[in-house]
Design a protein around this motif. Structure first.
Motif, PDB file in Angstrom:
ATOM      1  N   ASP A   1       0.852  -1.189   0.000  1.00 35.51           N
ATOM      2  CA  ASP A   1       0.000   0.000   0.000  1.00 35.51           C
ATOM      3  C   ASP A   1       0.883   1.233   0.000  1.00 35.51           C
ATOM      4  OD1 ASP A   1      -2.833   1.210   0.524  1.00 35.51           O
ATOM      5  OD2 ASP A   1      -1.507   2.187   1.974  1.00 35.51           O
ATOM      6  N   ARG A   2       0.526   2.204  -0.831  1.00 36.07           N
ATOM      7  CA  ARG A   2       1.406   3.358  -0.987  1.00 36.07           C
ATOM      8  C   ARG A   2       1.357   4.314   0.200  1.00 36.07           C
ATOM      9  NH1 ARG A   2      -1.201   6.787  -5.995  1.00 36.07           N
ATOM     10  NH2 ARG A   2      -3.198   7.352  -5.067  1.00 36.07           N
ATOM     11  N   LEU A   3       0.259   4.332   0.964  1.00 32.45           N
ATOM     12  CA  LEU A   3       0.214   5.200   2.133  1.00 32.45           C
ATOM     13  C   LEU A   3       1.181   4.708   3.204  1.00 32.45           C
ATOM     14  CD1 LEU A   3      -0.780   7.532   3.787  1.00 32.45           C
ATOM     15  CD2 LEU A   3      -2.839   6.226   4.369  1.00 32.45           C
ATOM     16  N   GLU A   4       1.153   3.405   3.488  1.00 31.02           N
ATOM     17  CA  GLU A   4       2.089   2.871   4.469  1.00 31.02           C
ATOM     18  C   GLU A   4       3.533   3.026   3.978  1.00 31.02           C
ATOM     19  OE1 GLU A   4       3.866   1.013   7.781  1.00 31.02           O
ATOM     20  OE2 GLU A   4       2.021   2.153   7.464  1.00 31.02           O
ATOM     21  N   ALA A   5       3.752   2.852   2.681  1.00 30.29           N
ATOM     22  CA  ALA A   5       5.101   3.058   2.130  1.00 30.29           C
ATOM     23  C   ALA A   5       5.558   4.496   2.347  1.00 30.29           C
ATOM     24  CB  ALA A   5       5.126   2.709   0.643  1.00 30.29           C
ATOM     25  N   ALA A   6       4.643   5.456   2.149  1.00 29.02           N
ATOM     26  CA  ALA A   6       4.971   6.863   2.379  1.00 29.02           C
ATOM     27  C   ALA A   6       5.251   7.114   3.861  1.00 29.02           C
ATOM     28  CB  ALA A   6       3.827   7.756   1.895  1.00 29.02           C
ATOM     29  N   CYS A   7       4.465   6.479   4.740  1.00 28.42           N
ATOM     30  CA  CYS A   7       4.682   6.652   6.180  1.00 28.42           C
ATOM     31  C   CYS A   7       6.031   6.073   6.607  1.00 28.42           C
ATOM     32  CB  CYS A   7       3.548   5.984   6.963  1.00 28.42           C
ATOM     33  SG  CYS A   7       1.960   6.842   6.836  1.00 28.42           S
ATOM     34  N   GLN A   8       6.430   4.956   5.988  1.00 25.43           N
ATOM     35  CA  GLN A   8       7.729   4.368   6.312  1.00 25.43           C
ATOM     36  C   GLN A   8       8.865   5.272   5.838  1.00 25.43           C
ATOM     37  OE1 GLN A   8       8.599   1.733   8.156  1.00 25.43           O
ATOM     38  NE2 GLN A   8       6.445   1.399   8.675  1.00 25.43           N
ATOM     39  N   ALA A   9       8.684   5.891   4.671  1.00 21.61           N
ATOM     40  CA  ALA A   9       9.689   6.839   4.182  1.00 21.61           C
ATOM     41  C   ALA A   9       9.769   8.056   5.112  1.00 21.61           C
ATOM     42  CB  ALA A   9       9.360   7.264   2.758  1.00 21.61           C
ATOM     43  N   PHE A  10       8.605   8.504   5.565  1.00 21.65           N
ATOM     44  CA  PHE A  10       8.535   9.615   6.528  1.00 21.65           C
ATOM     45  C   PHE A  10       9.278   9.265   7.812  1.00 21.65           C
ATOM     46  CE2 PHE A  10       5.970  11.332  10.137  1.00 21.65           C
ATOM     47  CZ  PHE A  10       6.335  12.664  10.010  1.00 21.65           C
ATOM     48  N   LYS A  11       9.012   8.071   8.333  1.00 24.79           N
ATOM     49  CA  LYS A  11       9.673   7.583   9.549  1.00 24.79           C
ATOM     50  C   LYS A  11      11.188   7.585   9.381  1.00 24.79           C
ATOM     51  CE  LYS A  11      10.436   3.087  11.783  1.00 24.79           C
ATOM     52  NZ  LYS A  11      10.493   3.476  13.214  1.00 24.79           N
ATOM     53  N   LYS A  12      11.659   7.033   8.278  1.00 21.60           N
ATOM     54  CA  LYS A  12      13.098   6.926   8.023  1.00 21.60           C
ATOM     55  C   LYS A  12      13.738   8.316   7.962  1.00 21.60           C
ATOM     56  CE  LYS A  12      16.371   4.840   4.721  1.00 21.60           C
ATOM     57  NZ  LYS A  12      17.072   6.050   4.281  1.00 21.60           N
ATOM     58  N   HIS A  13      13.091   9.221   7.263  1.00 20.37           N
ATOM     59  CA  HIS A  13      13.649  10.560   7.076  1.00 20.37           C
ATOM     60  C   HIS A  13      13.688  11.335   8.397  1.00 20.37           C
ATOM     61  CE1 HIS A  13      15.101  13.287   4.023  1.00 20.37           C
ATOM     62  NE2 HIS A  13      14.363  14.267   4.507  1.00 20.37           N
ATOM     63  N   VAL A  14      12.601  11.253   9.163  1.00 17.77           N
ATOM     64  CA  VAL A  14      12.537  11.962  10.447  1.00 17.77           C
ATOM     65  C   VAL A  14      13.598  11.437  11.403  1.00 17.77           C
ATOM     66  CG1 VAL A  14      11.149  12.292  12.529  1.00 17.77           C
ATOM     67  CG2 VAL A  14      10.129  12.642  10.285  1.00 17.77           C
ATOM     68  N   GLU A  15      13.688  10.121  11.518  1.00 15.29           N
ATOM     69  CA  GLU A  15      14.628   9.544  12.476  1.00 15.29           C
ATOM     70  C   GLU A  15      16.074   9.826  12.090  1.00 15.29           C
ATOM     71  OE1 GLU A  15      11.675   5.975  14.044  1.00 15.29           O
ATOM     72  OE2 GLU A  15      13.428   5.454  12.846  1.00 15.29           O
ATOM     73  N   GLU A  16      16.347   9.803  10.777  1.00  8.25           N
ATOM     74  CA  GLU A  16      17.704  10.104  10.329  1.00  8.25           C
ATOM     75  C   GLU A  16      18.053  11.566  10.577  1.00  8.25           C
ATOM     76  OE1 GLU A  16      18.000   9.030   6.247  1.00  8.25           O
ATOM     77  OE2 GLU A  16      18.271   6.883   6.647  1.00  8.25           O
ATOM     78  N   LYS A  17      17.153  12.466  10.226  1.00  7.82           N
ATOM     79  CA  LYS A  17      17.454  13.891  10.296  1.00  7.82           C
ATOM     80  C   LYS A  17      17.418  14.449  11.716  1.00  7.82           C
ATOM     81  CE  LYS A  17      18.223  14.368   5.957  1.00  7.82           C
ATOM     82  NZ  LYS A  17      19.583  14.724   5.476  1.00  7.82           N
ATOM     83  N   THR A  18      16.824  13.705  12.651  1.00 11.85           N
ATOM     84  CA  THR A  18      16.834  14.156  14.047  1.00 11.85           C
ATOM     85  C   THR A  18      17.858  13.380  14.867  1.00 11.85           C
ATOM     86  OG1 THR A  18      15.076  12.592  14.673  1.00 11.85           O
ATOM     87  CG2 THR A  18      14.400  14.806  13.971  1.00 11.85           C
ATOM     88  N   GLY A  19      18.645  12.561  14.209  1.00  7.49           N
ATOM     89  CA  GLY A  19      19.651  11.785  14.916  1.00  7.49           C
ATOM     90  C   GLY A  19      19.044  10.821  15.917  1.00  7.49           C
TER      91      GLY A  19
END
Length: 277
Positions: free
Chosen positions: A55-73
């Motif tokens: 599902d593309r919504l969950e895929a987008a949420c996973q990308a969001f999760k990855k980006h947030v966690e990476e960029k906030t250390g």
């Protein structure tokens, strides 16, 4: 009107979320379950009703999760709860209001009860194309709705998303004209605008939570439903439906990610990054 990219706006959503987390201080006491741990990690529950896989919504949420966690250390941790794990959309909205759920990607379905102005985007044949829809949602009009929603409910709209134009399916007969809808029991979202559209076409609108639709179709409680192709496929509604009517623009399926600031989280440094990232 300013034209914005036709993508879901995931990176903008990330930037907005971090900006809100870094500046949402207030006098309201933060629930204990939502407080930063001794390690300084802020935890965000991100809920939605779409499937957990394919599902593309969950895929987008996973990308969001990855980006947030990476960029906030790692100072902000995002956990997604797909497939209505935290309740139907109405329960998820209530969770956001109460602060037990920090973020939710919701359709307009449960919102009219607290914010009826959202139904302006549920009018039939409102948008002639996806391009027109994106220009409105990502432009001043979409932002005006977000600002009004925050003023009236305290809930921030972060970004608009979409699953495409909605189409009717049913298990009874071919539908090629409005009179073919006569008497069909069609599931709708719990949204007065959607119910009025189906009733105007001669069918019987049957509001039902999204996570109950498949069983309703399977058990013949309802004859049909209306959703974008992406959800008809990911939710496997086609397994119970024989007829698909590509009427398209009777409705554009919008959802937006919502966040309600809780407590004095503006006193914490969660890191930042450029919106262009």
């Amino acid at each position: 009107m300013k034209t914005i990219s036709q993508k879901l706006g995931l990176l903008s959503m990330v930037a907005l979320c971090i900006g809100l987390l870094a500046g949402c201080g207030g006098g309201e006491k933060q629930p204990a379950s939502n407080q930063a741990k001794s390690s300084g990690v802020v935890e965000i529950k991100l809920s939605h009703s779409s499937p957990a896989v394919d599902d593309r919504l969950e895929a987008a949420c996973q990308a969001f999760k990855k980006h947030v966690e990476e960029k906030t250390g790692g100072k902000v941790k995002v956990t997604t709860y797909p497939n209505s794990q935290l309740g139907g959309e109405r329960e998820q909205l209530e969770g956001v209001q109460l602060g037990t759920i920090q973020m939710a990607a919701l359709s307009s379905g449960p919102l009219p009860g607290i914010f009826p102005q959202i139904m302006v985007f549920d009018l039939p044949y409102l948008f002639a194309s996806q391009k027109a829809a994106f220009e409105v949602l990502d432009g001043p009009t979409g932002q005006e709705i977000f600002d009004l929603m925050k003023a009236k409910t305290g809930i921030r709209g972060l970004v608009w998303g979409e699953n495409g134009f909605r189409h009717f399916t049913n298990s009874v007969r071919t539908v090629t004209k409005p009179s073919d809808m006569q008497g069909l029991k069609i599931r709708t979202m719990e949204n007065p605008a959607h119910m009025a559209i189906v009733k105007a076409l001669g069918a019987s609108p049957t509001p039902m939570a999204f996570n109950e639709v498949y069983s309703g179709l399977q058990q013949k409680t309802i004859d049909g439903q209306e959703n974008p192709i992406s959800l008809i496929v990911s939710m496997k509604f086609y397994e119970t439906q024989k007829y698909l009517t590509l009427d398209g623009q009777h409705g554009f399926f919008t959802f937006c990610s919502r966040y309600k600031p809780q407590g004095d989280c503006g006193n914490q440094d969660h890191g930042s990054f450029r919106a262009s990232e």
